[in-house]
Motif scaffolding. Structure first.
Motif, short mmCIF file in Angstrom:
data_model
loop_
_atom_site.label_atom_id
_atom_site.label_comp_id
_atom_site.label_asym_id
_atom_site.label_seq_id
_atom_site.Cartn_x
_atom_site.Cartn_y
_atom_site.Cartn_z
N ARG A 43 -4.41 6.44 4.48
CA ARG A 43 -4.42 5.11 3.85
C ARG A 43 -5.63 4.30 4.27
O ARG A 43 -6.37 3.77 3.45
CB ARG A 43 -3.12 4.39 4.19
CG ARG A 43 -3.12 2.91 3.83
CD ARG A 43 -1.84 2.24 4.30
NE ARG A 43 -1.87 0.80 4.07
CZ ARG A 43 -0.85 -0.02 4.33
NH1 ARG A 43 0.29 0.47 4.81
NH2 ARG A 43 -0.96 -1.33 4.08
N GLN A 44 -5.85 4.21 5.58
CA GLN A 44 -6.96 3.39 6.08
C GLN A 44 -8.30 4.06 5.83
O GLN A 44 -9.30 3.38 5.61
CB GLN A 44 -6.77 3.09 7.57
CG GLN A 44 -5.40 2.54 7.96
CD GLN A 44 -4.94 1.35 7.13
OE1 GLN A 44 -5.73 0.69 6.45
NE2 GLN A 44 -3.64 1.07 7.16
N ALA A 47 -9.10 3.35 2.26
CA ALA A 47 -9.43 1.93 2.14
C ALA A 47 -10.84 1.65 2.65
O ALA A 47 -11.58 0.86 2.06
CB ALA A 47 -8.41 1.09 2.92
N PHE A 192 -10.77 -0.78 9.38
CA PHE A 192 -10.15 0.38 8.75
C PHE A 192 -10.74 1.69 9.28
O PHE A 192 -10.02 2.68 9.47
CB PHE A 192 -10.31 0.31 7.22
CG PHE A 192 -9.50 -0.77 6.57
CD1 PHE A 192 -8.36 -1.28 7.17
CD2 PHE A 192 -9.89 -1.30 5.35
CE1 PHE A 192 -7.61 -2.28 6.58
CE2 PHE A 192 -9.15 -2.30 4.73
CZ PHE A 192 -8.01 -2.79 5.35
N ALA A 227 -3.38 2.17 0.11
CA ALA A 227 -4.77 1.96 0.50
C ALA A 227 -5.41 0.83 -0.31
O ALA A 227 -6.05 -0.07 0.24
CB ALA A 227 -5.57 3.25 0.31
N ILE A 228 -5.21 0.88 -1.64
CA ILE A 228 -5.86 -0.09 -2.51
C ILE A 228 -5.23 -1.48 -2.39
O ILE A 228 -5.92 -2.49 -2.17
CB ILE A 228 -5.81 0.38 -3.97
CG1 ILE A 228 -6.60 1.69 -4.13
CG2 ILE A 228 -6.38 -0.70 -4.92
CD1 ILE A 228 -6.41 2.36 -5.48
N SER A 231 -3.75 -2.26 1.80
CA SER A 231 -4.82 -2.46 2.78
C SER A 231 -5.93 -3.36 2.26
O SER A 231 -6.12 -4.47 2.74
CB SER A 231 -5.40 -1.10 3.21
OG SER A 231 -4.46 -0.37 3.97
N VAL A 232 -6.67 -2.92 1.24
CA VAL A 232 -7.85 -3.67 0.78
C VAL A 232 -7.45 -5.06 0.27
O VAL A 232 -7.96 -6.08 0.75
CB VAL A 232 -8.60 -2.91 -0.33
CG1 VAL A 232 -9.75 -3.75 -0.86
CG2 VAL A 232 -9.13 -1.58 0.22
#
Length: 298
Positions: A43-44, A47, A192, A227-228, A231-232
């Motif tokens: 995930r990170q 990201a 990240f 991720a999108i 996170s972001v």
């Protein structure tokens, strides 16, 4: 004169309240077939690649200084490796409802920490708002409060306690030094990257034998979503809001995450919205309103 409405701040706060409300479902789907630390690391990592593309397109990917990197590493460890990572691990073994309830302690810890470190003055309004919002979350999951004493959940609950502590500490630290940043995307890129490297190491240490062939497309898509958006988008909104309002006012919006999670359960999983949930939602909204309400200046 009436203060000009800050629409960017409003959208950031809505992002915090709504986007992160979807991540509990995303994490649950992701860990169905992918080990938790791999979920967090991928995930990170994904990201960070997204942010690298954004920064390169704007010619803003740059080296700053060792003190700057140390600051980003500390925030990364507290808010992503510990808070996000351990929440992901906990969702492998404990119900998402219990996860939401324990994570709802974060605004209370942030409020007490902010007062302790002088980031805001102690106020009855702030304390009452945080407590009322938490009572709303507790009201929803009161039937599951006995799970706190279930020995099978002991490890997961311990992970979540570390997660809450890490999140609150990272939030307070970020608020204290928020004026030292001029590029949130660059901050998040380094955070990240650091977290992805650390979490990947933890994945290889603690995940045992891992067979990528067993990872389902649905779980991989959930990781991409996390991720999108988780996170972001989510972290950008959170850090932007921290530059504008108090740490408590931002963190208390996490109570809405529970409402969003319940709504998704009704929409996607055909779960029933009961009268108790409506009462709890009113309490949560009231708590957020009390904490954030300010008299209009004329």
């Amino acid at each position: 004169m009436t203060a000009k409405t800050d629409f960017k701040l409003i959208f950031a706060l809505i992002g915090v309240a709504v986007v992160w409300g979807t991540t509990y479902l995303g994490i649950r789907v992701a860990v169905e077939t992918i080990p938790a630390w791999f979920v967090a690391a991928i995930r990170q990592g994904f990201a960070s690649l997204i942010l690298m593309g954004i920064l390169l397109s704007k010619n803003e990917l740059k080296w700053k200084s060792w003190p700057y990197l140390r600051r980003q590493l500390l925030v990364s460890v507290l808010m992503i490796v510990v808070a996000n990572g351990m929440t992901t691990v906990a969702e492998e073994t404990i119900p998402s409802g219990l996860t939401s309830l324990i994570n709802a302690l974060s605004p209370l810890v942030v409020f007490l920490g902010s007062v302790l470190f002088g980031l805001q003055r102690p106020s009855l309004k702030g304390f009452a708002g945080v407590i009322i919002g938490f009572l709303g979350v507790a009201f929803i999951f009161r039937a599951g409060l006995g799970d706190l004493l279930d020995p099978n959940y002991k490890t997961g609950i311990m992970f979540l306690c570390f997660a809450v502590t890490g999140w609150a500490s990272g939030t307070i630290y970020t608020k204290k030094y928020t004026l030292k940043t001029d590029n949130i995307f660059l901050d998040l890129f380094y955070q990240f990257v650091f977290s992805a490297i650390i979490q990947l190491g933890l994945a290889f240490v603690f995940s045992g034998d891992t067979h990528i062939a067993t990872w389902s497309l649905k779980s991989l898509m959930a990781v991409g979503y996390l991720a999108i958006f988780g996170s972001v988008v989510g972290y950008f909104c959170y850090h932007y809001a921290l530059k504008k309002v108090t740490a408590t006012e931002v963190s208390v919006l996490s109570y809405f995450n529970t409402v969003i999670a319940l709504f998704l359960g009704w929409l996607i999983l055909d779960e029933i919205v009961t009268f108790d949930i409506i009462i709890a939602t009113i309490l949560i909204i009231l708590g957020v309103f009390i904490t954030n309400y300010k008299k209009q200046k004329i």
